[in-house]
Design an enzyme around this catalytic site. Structure first.
Site, PDB file in Angstrom:
ATOM      1  N   GLU A 108      87.839   2.043   1.872  1.00 46.92           N
ATOM      2  CA  GLU A 108      86.742   2.129   0.912  1.00 46.92           C
ATOM      3  C   GLU A 108      86.826   1.063  -0.179  1.00 46.92           C
ATOM      4  O   GLU A 108      85.840   0.810  -0.875  1.00 46.92           O
ATOM      5  CB  GLU A 108      86.708   3.532   0.292  1.00 46.92           C
ATOM      6  CG  GLU A 108      86.412   4.620   1.315  1.00 46.92           C
ATOM      7  CD  GLU A 108      86.530   6.023   0.762  1.00 46.92           C
ATOM      8  OE1 GLU A 108      85.915   6.930   1.342  1.00 46.92           O
ATOM      9  OE2 GLU A 108      87.246   6.230  -0.241  1.00 46.92           O
ATOM     10  N   ASP A 162      79.862  11.088   8.088  1.00 47.20           N
ATOM     11  CA  ASP A 162      79.737  12.234   8.984  1.00 47.20           C
ATOM     12  C   ASP A 162      78.716  13.198   8.394  1.00 47.20           C
ATOM     13  O   ASP A 162      78.308  13.042   7.247  1.00 47.20           O
ATOM     14  CB  ASP A 162      81.090  12.933   9.170  1.00 47.20           C
ATOM     15  CG  ASP A 162      81.672  13.429   7.862  1.00 47.20           C
ATOM     16  OD1 ASP A 162      81.720  14.648   7.668  1.00 47.20           O
ATOM     17  OD2 ASP A 162      82.072  12.590   7.025  1.00 47.20           O
TER      18      ASP A 162
END
Length: 243
Positions: A12, A203
């Protein structure tokens, strides 16, 4: 202005760290803080680690030791908006804890004593993120959808249907769920520092497995990192309005 950028996991923040110029690193309290410039904007980047305590501690150090003017929390999240897909983006309109319950003492669900039920991002940071998303959609070569909505935080990776159902019941407007944002927001409130949480979906909560999360984490990291770069460009040379 100097931006503080926080991501929980290495993917990230890796893209942003690679793009740093005039970079130097400082070790403190088990964290590595990467200082430098991204496209001419002063930044400090830190990988906080996963979870609320790690995120809050990293945020407090980032603000107090490195004197950043605002904080951007970037990374991945599970989607709760049925209209969104993996790779789409949620910008915080508010951030709440989903795993806090002191309603027996008269507090709202998700509210801690001496704190608001919802932590509110700075309007200028949200506006810059929205403009950055427009740029991202034009350059990414794909249709990236973005919404501004409620992001909730808790120390749970939601795969169990009962956890998903409880979260939906308590927070029916929730757009995304993750594990750091509200803790970062609480630290920012305590230290009087503007913030925004930006999450790209890796997700869909309750429907996808941890395997799918890992598979799509890279997509989420690419999109959220590019959005941060676009956002910094929007804020370059500007001063945030009074909250």
């Amino acid at each position: 202005m100097k931006a503080g950028i926080i991501g929980a996991m290495e993917p990230e923040v890796a893209i942003l760290k690679e793009k740093l110029t005039d970079a130097k690193s400082t070790e403190h309290a088990g964290y590595t803080f990467h200082q430098g410039q991204l496209d001419g904007s002063d930044v400090v980047i830190v990988q906080s680690g996963i979870g609320k305590v790690a995120a809050a501690l990293a945020t407090a150090i980032l603000i107090d030791r490195f004197q950043v003017d605002y904080v951007v929390n970037t990374g991945s999240a599970g989607g709760f908006d049925a209209s969104l897909k993996v790779g789409d983006i949620v910008v915080s309109s508010e951030v709440r804890y989903h795993d806090v319950d002191l309603t027996a003492f008269g507090y709202e669900i998700g509210q801690l004593p001496a704190n608001p039920a919802a932590f509110m991002p700075h309007d200028d940071l949200v506006a810059a993120a929205k403009k950055g998303i427009e740029q991202l959609s034009q350059t990414a070569g794909e249709n990236i959808k973005a919404v501004t909505g409620l992001i909730t935080t808790g120390d749970t990776f939601m795969t169990k249907e009962e956890d998903v159902a409880k979260a939906r019941a308590n927070f029916p407007t929730m757009a995304a769920v993750e594990m750091e944002g509200a803790a970062i927001a609480q630290a920012c409130l305590q230290l009087k520092t503007p913030f925004v949480v930006i999450r790209s979906l890796s997700d869909i909560a309750g429907k996808e497995s941890p395997h799918t999360f890992e598979e799509y984490l890279e997509t989420a990291a690419v999109n959220s990192s590019q959005l941060v770069l676009n956002m910094l460009g929007q804020l370059k040379g500007k001063v945030l309005s009074a909250a």
